[in-house]
Design a protein around this motif. Structure first.
Motif, mmCIF file in Angstrom:
data_model
loop_
_atom_site.group_PDB
_atom_site.id
_atom_site.type_symbol
_atom_site.label_atom_id
_atom_site.label_comp_id
_atom_site.label_asym_id
_atom_site.label_seq_id
_atom_site.Cartn_x
_atom_site.Cartn_y
_atom_site.Cartn_z
ATOM 1 N N LEU A 119 -0.639 -3.512 -4.406
ATOM 2 C CA LEU A 119 -1.129 -3.984 -3.107
ATOM 3 C C LEU A 119 -0.147 -3.630 -2.003
ATOM 4 C CD1 LEU A 119 -3.124 -5.530 -1.367
ATOM 5 C CD2 LEU A 119 -1.957 -7.649 -2.005
ATOM 6 N N SER A 120 1.145 -3.755 -2.298
ATOM 7 C CA SER A 120 2.164 -3.381 -1.308
ATOM 8 C C SER A 120 2.078 -1.894 -0.983
ATOM 9 C CB SER A 120 3.560 -3.729 -1.840
ATOM 10 O OG SER A 120 4.553 -3.394 -0.894
ATOM 11 N N THR A 121 1.835 -1.068 -1.999
ATOM 12 C CA THR A 121 1.692 0.372 -1.774
ATOM 13 C C THR A 121 0.478 0.661 -0.902
ATOM 14 O OG1 THR A 121 2.738 0.884 -3.893
ATOM 15 C CG2 THR A 121 1.376 2.600 -2.901
ATOM 16 N N ILE A 125 0.642 2.445 2.774
ATOM 17 C CA ILE A 125 -0.045 3.698 3.079
ATOM 18 C C ILE A 125 -1.023 3.502 4.236
ATOM 19 C CG2 ILE A 125 -1.637 5.434 2.184
ATOM 20 C CD1 ILE A 125 1.221 5.685 1.139
ATOM 21 N N VAL A 126 -1.709 2.368 4.266
ATOM 22 C CA VAL A 126 -2.616 2.083 5.382
ATOM 23 C C VAL A 126 -1.840 2.034 6.695
ATOM 24 C CG1 VAL A 126 -4.070 0.303 6.438
ATOM 25 C CG2 VAL A 126 -4.411 0.936 4.059
ATOM 26 N N LEU A 406 2.844 -5.054 13.144
ATOM 27 C CA LEU A 406 2.834 -6.515 13.129
ATOM 28 C C LEU A 406 1.864 -7.035 12.073
ATOM 29 C CD1 LEU A 406 3.902 -9.111 14.403
ATOM 30 C CD2 LEU A 406 2.069 -8.952 16.107
ATOM 31 N N GLU A 407 0.694 -6.423 11.972
ATOM 32 C CA GLU A 407 -0.276 -6.836 10.950
ATOM 33 C C GLU A 407 0.282 -6.608 9.546
ATOM 34 O OE1 GLU A 407 -3.718 -4.585 11.862
ATOM 35 O OE2 GLU A 407 -4.383 -5.909 13.487
ATOM 36 N N TYR A 408 0.974 -5.506 9.364
ATOM 37 C CA TYR A 408 1.557 -5.218 8.053
ATOM 38 C C TYR A 408 2.608 -6.263 7.683
ATOM 39 C CZ TYR A 408 4.515 -3.010 4.545
ATOM 40 O OH TYR A 408 5.268 -2.777 3.415
ATOM 41 N N GLY A 411 1.230 -9.519 6.689
ATOM 42 C CA GLY A 411 0.353 -9.534 5.521
ATOM 43 C C GLY A 411 -1.103 -9.531 5.859
ATOM 44 N N GLU A 412 -1.466 -8.994 7.026
ATOM 45 C CA GLU A 412 -2.859 -8.987 7.466
ATOM 46 C C GLU A 412 -3.382 -7.566 7.653
ATOM 47 O OE1 GLU A 412 -2.739 -11.299 11.018
ATOM 48 O OE2 GLU A 412 -2.768 -13.212 9.946
ATOM 49 N N SER A 413 -2.858 -6.606 6.893
ATOM 50 C CA SER A 413 -3.290 -5.221 7.032
ATOM 51 C C SER A 413 -4.784 -5.102 6.758
ATOM 52 C CB SER A 413 -2.518 -4.317 6.067
ATOM 53 O OG SER A 413 -1.139 -4.386 6.340
ATOM 54 N N LYS A 414 -5.465 -4.333 7.600
ATOM 55 C CA LYS A 414 -6.910 -4.145 7.438
ATOM 56 C C LYS A 414 -7.185 -3.106 6.361
ATOM 57 C CE LYS A 414 -7.740 -5.126 12.337
ATOM 58 N NZ LYS A 414 -8.206 -4.575 13.625
ATOM 59 N N GLY A 415 -8.255 -3.373 5.595
ATOM 60 C CA GLY A 415 -8.686 -2.392 4.616
ATOM 61 C C GLY A 415 -7.744 -2.179 3.464
ATOM 62 N N ALA A 416 -6.788 -3.109 3.226
ATOM 63 C CA ALA A 416 -5.790 -2.880 2.189
ATOM 64 C C ALA A 416 -6.052 -3.668 0.923
ATOM 65 C CB ALA A 416 -4.406 -3.242 2.721
ATOM 66 N N THR A 417 -7.198 -4.336 0.828
ATOM 67 C CA THR A 417 -7.488 -5.105 -0.370
ATOM 68 C C THR A 417 -8.054 -4.187 -1.434
ATOM 69 O OG1 THR A 417 -7.967 -7.045 0.964
ATOM 70 C CG2 THR A 417 -8.762 -7.055 -1.296
#
Length: 418
Positions: A119-121, A125-126, A406-408, A411-417
């Protein structure tokens, strides 16, 4: 004349670079991707090899959990040493009760750690894809401005050259405009190369062919900056993927520490035997053997193993503490950067700086056409116009990058789930 030669040299260089790039693109017949911010995220998630590698490692680790729970496979032996008699034996090394479950706990904790790393990767990358998109956006917008500027500077150079050839004396300020023309052309060449590099970077992130081309698919939407630092820090401590990975490392160390308490305890070895008559095929004389390993060196071995796992657990806890401190700092830094970038962007948009500059440039063109403005003033106004638009697109890109960072961190990165 020397300045004009310099301009001519830069024009020739730029045309040569553009021709080489065009020839390469025609030869390789690149595909074209209509790129938006969301499309960049989707392409990175779908094609980036680091994401697929991390996901595969997580799945591989998850498949090791169940086998670790079971003991070793039994060993079947047939002894025909004595004529007319077959001794059948089944041996099972049971180990110490509970050791299989402890091993499965270790493997399970390691699997959860691999999932957290995956998930961190993905989120990393996102983030790279988002920032690469904004760099491409900025370079693409500036390229359009500089292409137009280059055309205007070329026409201006012809005007200056005709005046010089006709015997008209040019002021020092007017002569300096020739260097401005050369400078603008150099900026065009530099930005064109940076634009091409940004496309190559996108290809690497998406794992697409090297000469895949992109064009912007509409204007991106940037939300106004909101939230506060006090709310973002607790979110980051709970959801940041790097902190989650550090927590999973602690779980794995705790499971190993529990395993260490069982690792050197006596192992059980069970034998089941029977005698088979080869003539009738019947079995008789059933029996069993029970063996227990003698832990002569148990105190020394377990003390060292427990001490080592305890030290590893302590180190993992310090790693978590350090990562938490680092994330708090990164959130605070990203918050300040995003807030600053938003205020600068508001100056251009809500403050009307872009519109004012566009109106001023329109008035300048009218005045120059009506010969109500001198050539140096005309060029100076155009320089201001180009600089304002360039800075505006830079402000957009900087704000987009700051929001992504800031989102990263929060922990609120979009599309990273996954």
């Amino acid at each position: 004349m020397k300045n004009l030669k310099l301009i001519g040299f830069l024009l020739t260089t730029w045309m040569g670079v553009s021709g080489m790039v065009l020839a390469q693109e025609v030869t390789s017949a690149p595909s074209t991707v209509e790129l938006t911010l969301q499309k960049a995220e989707e392409l990175a998630l779908a094609g980036n090899p680091h994401i697929h590698a991390a996901d595969d490692r997580a799945r591989a680790a998850d498949k090791e959990v169940l086998p670790a729970f079971f003991p070793d496979d039994p060993m079947v032996m047939i002894d025909t040493t004595n004529p007319g008699m077959q001794m059948w034996m089944v041996e099972e090394k049971m180990g110490f009760p509970g050791k299989g479950a402890a091993k499965a706990d270790v493997k399970g904790a390691e699997a959860r750690g691999m999932k957290a790393e995956a998930l961190s990767t993905r989120r990393s990358i996102v983030l790279q894809a988002q920032q690469a998109y904004w760099e491409f956006y900025y370079r693409g917008k500036v390229d359009v401005i500089l292409q137009e500027a280059q055309s205007r500077w070329k026409n201006l150079s012809q005007v200056l050259q005709s005046k010089e050839l006709s015997g008209q004396w040019l002021s020092v300020k007017a002569v300096r405009l020739q260097m401005e023309t050369a400078k603008a052309l150099n900026e065009l060449i530099t930005n064109s190369r940076a634009l091409k590099v940004s496309q190559f970077n996108l290809n690497h992130l998406f794992s697409l062919p090297h000469f895949t081309a992109y064009h912007l698919g509409g204007e991106p939407s940037l939300p106004p900056f909101s939230g506060n630092e006090e709310e973002l820090v607790p979110k980051a401590l709970g959801k940041n993927s790097e902190i989650t990975t550090a927590r999973m490392a602690i779980e794995a160390r705790e499971a190993r520490q529990n395993m260490a308490t069982l690792d050197y305890l006596p192992d059980l070895d069970v034998w089941l035997s029977g005698v088979r008559d080869p003539n009738s095929g019947s079995f008789s004389n059933y029996g069993f053997r029970l063996g227990v390993s003698v832990p002569l060196f148990f105190p020394v071995k377990q003390a060292q193993e427990s001490g080592a796992t305890s030290d590893e657990l302590s180190a993992a806890k310090y790693d978590l503490q350090g990562k938490q401190n680092e994330v708090i700092h990164m959130v605070e830094d990203a918050y300040v950067n995003a807030d600053s970038a938003w205020r600068i962007l508001k100056l251009y948009e809500e403050g009307g700086l872009v519109k004012q500059t566009q109106r001023a440039w329109a008035s300048t063109q009218t005045a120059y056409h009506n010969e109500e403005m001198s050539l140096p003033d005309y060029v100076e106004t155009y320089n201001t116009y180009v600089e304002t638009l360039t800075n505006y697109y830079r402000a957009q890109a900087d704000y987009g990058k700051a929001l992504a960072e800031l989102e990263y961190q929060a922990g609120e990165s979009k599309g990273a789930t996954p």
